[in-house]
Design a protein around this motif. Sequence first.
Motif, short mmCIF file in Angstrom:
data_model
loop_
_atom_site.label_atom_id
_atom_site.label_comp_id
_atom_site.label_asym_id
_atom_site.label_seq_id
_atom_site.Cartn_x
_atom_site.Cartn_y
_atom_site.Cartn_z
N TYR A 113 0.89 -1.39 -0.24
CA TYR A 113 -0.25 0.05 -0.21
C TYR A 113 0.64 0.96 0.01
CZ TYR A 113 -4.58 -2.40 0.95
OH TYR A 113 -5.47 -3.18 0.58
N TYR A 148 0.31 5.28 0.21
CA TYR A 148 -0.80 6.77 -0.15
C TYR A 148 -0.30 7.64 0.39
CZ TYR A 148 -2.44 2.58 3.12
OH TYR A 148 -2.96 1.83 3.74
N TYR A 205 -4.88 6.76 -2.85
CA TYR A 205 -3.91 5.70 -2.56
C TYR A 205 -4.10 4.40 -3.12
CZ TYR A 205 -8.20 2.67 -0.41
OH TYR A 205 -8.99 2.13 -0.55
N ARG A 240 0.75 -4.44 5.66
CA ARG A 240 -0.37 -5.93 5.40
C ARG A 240 -0.49 -6.76 5.16
NH1 ARG A 240 -6.16 -4.36 3.79
NH2 ARG A 240 -6.18 -6.17 4.92
N PRO A 297 -3.34 -8.44 10.15
CA PRO A 297 -3.99 -7.40 10.88
C PRO A 297 -2.93 -6.65 11.85
CG PRO A 297 -5.08 -9.29 11.01
CD PRO A 297 -3.60 -9.68 10.49
N ASN A 298 -2.13 -7.01 13.02
CA ASN A 298 -0.57 -6.45 13.31
C ASN A 298 -0.75 -5.77 12.44
OD1 ASN A 298 -2.76 -6.82 15.63
ND2 ASN A 298 -1.37 -8.99 15.63
N GLN A 299 -0.19 -5.53 10.99
CA GLN A 299 1.04 -4.86 10.79
C GLN A 299 0.51 -4.07 9.40
OE1 GLN A 299 3.80 -6.06 10.51
NE2 GLN A 299 3.70 -7.06 11.91
N GLU A 300 -0.58 -3.04 10.80
CA GLU A 300 -1.61 -1.70 9.58
C GLU A 300 -0.72 -0.70 10.26
OE1 GLU A 300 -2.97 -4.91 8.23
OE2 GLU A 300 -3.25 -2.80 7.55
N THR A 301 0.45 -0.39 10.58
CA THR A 301 1.09 0.62 10.91
C THR A 301 1.41 1.47 9.62
OG1 THR A 301 2.18 -0.03 12.70
CG2 THR A 301 3.11 1.68 11.64
N GLN A 302 0.96 2.84 9.61
CA GLN A 302 1.35 3.47 8.35
C GLN A 302 2.69 4.06 8.16
OE1 GLN A 302 -1.04 5.77 5.82
NE2 GLN A 302 -2.68 4.46 6.20
N TYR A 303 3.96 4.37 7.64
CA TYR A 303 5.35 4.53 7.64
C TYR A 303 5.45 6.07 6.38
CZ TYR A 303 6.11 0.54 9.89
OH TYR A 303 6.26 -0.24 11.16
N PHE A 304 6.11 7.02 7.58
CA PHE A 304 6.07 8.46 6.25
C PHE A 304 6.78 8.66 5.77
CE2 PHE A 304 1.34 10.13 7.08
CZ PHE A 304 0.84 9.58 7.73
#
Lengths: 115, 113
Positions: free
Chosen positions: A31, A33, A48, A96, A99-106
Amino acid sequence: DAGITQSPRHKVTETGTPVTLRCHQTENHRYMYWYRQDPGHGLRLIHYSYGVKDTDKGEVSDGYSVSRSKTEDFLLTLESATSSQTSVYFCAISGRLSPNQETQYFGPGTRLLVL
Amino acid sequence: AQSVTQLGSHVSVSEGALVLLRCNYSSSVPPYLFWYVQYPNQGLQLLLKYTTGATLVKGINGFEAEFKKSETSFHLTKPSAHMSDAAEYFCAVSDEGYSTLTFGKGTMLLVSP
């Protein structure tokens, strides 16, 4: 830090000019964004991507288009820049994997000024 | 659709005082909740997140947050503020498919000596 770069980091352009911002990742995340950040509004999602050539609109997509021709690159295009698009633009990625890997890194952001 | 409300665009504390930043959310499904911090001229950095399991979540730099479903809240706390905590803090909630985030408008934390 997640391997995310944005280019350019700063840009000044004129109203009516097309502008393309690039986000590049080295993490092979699925993913990607694009957000814009404006005072008093927080971050708002523009578009996205959930895979190569798979994209969807966010909250503030009008006036913007995106493309993703390969996993590592996500391009944001302002077809005809307007002063209201002056903002700081952030790219983010997420894996993705579960479910525990939903963190977005900026990424570090791109400051765009439209005169 | 999800939404996030952060009470107070600015919060001022003295060094050593308790930090409390408030976040309330609305979601029609069990949410994933996040707190991010942004230092001047930088991108956002994850402080902590709640997905499932223990409702008290510990993050980096001594911050923690508690998920309270009955109050639809996810407030961020730190027992003792440091000058280095001065930054903008964003609360965010994931959507039903867990693929996008909705952010609050942010709270600027000011720490005075």
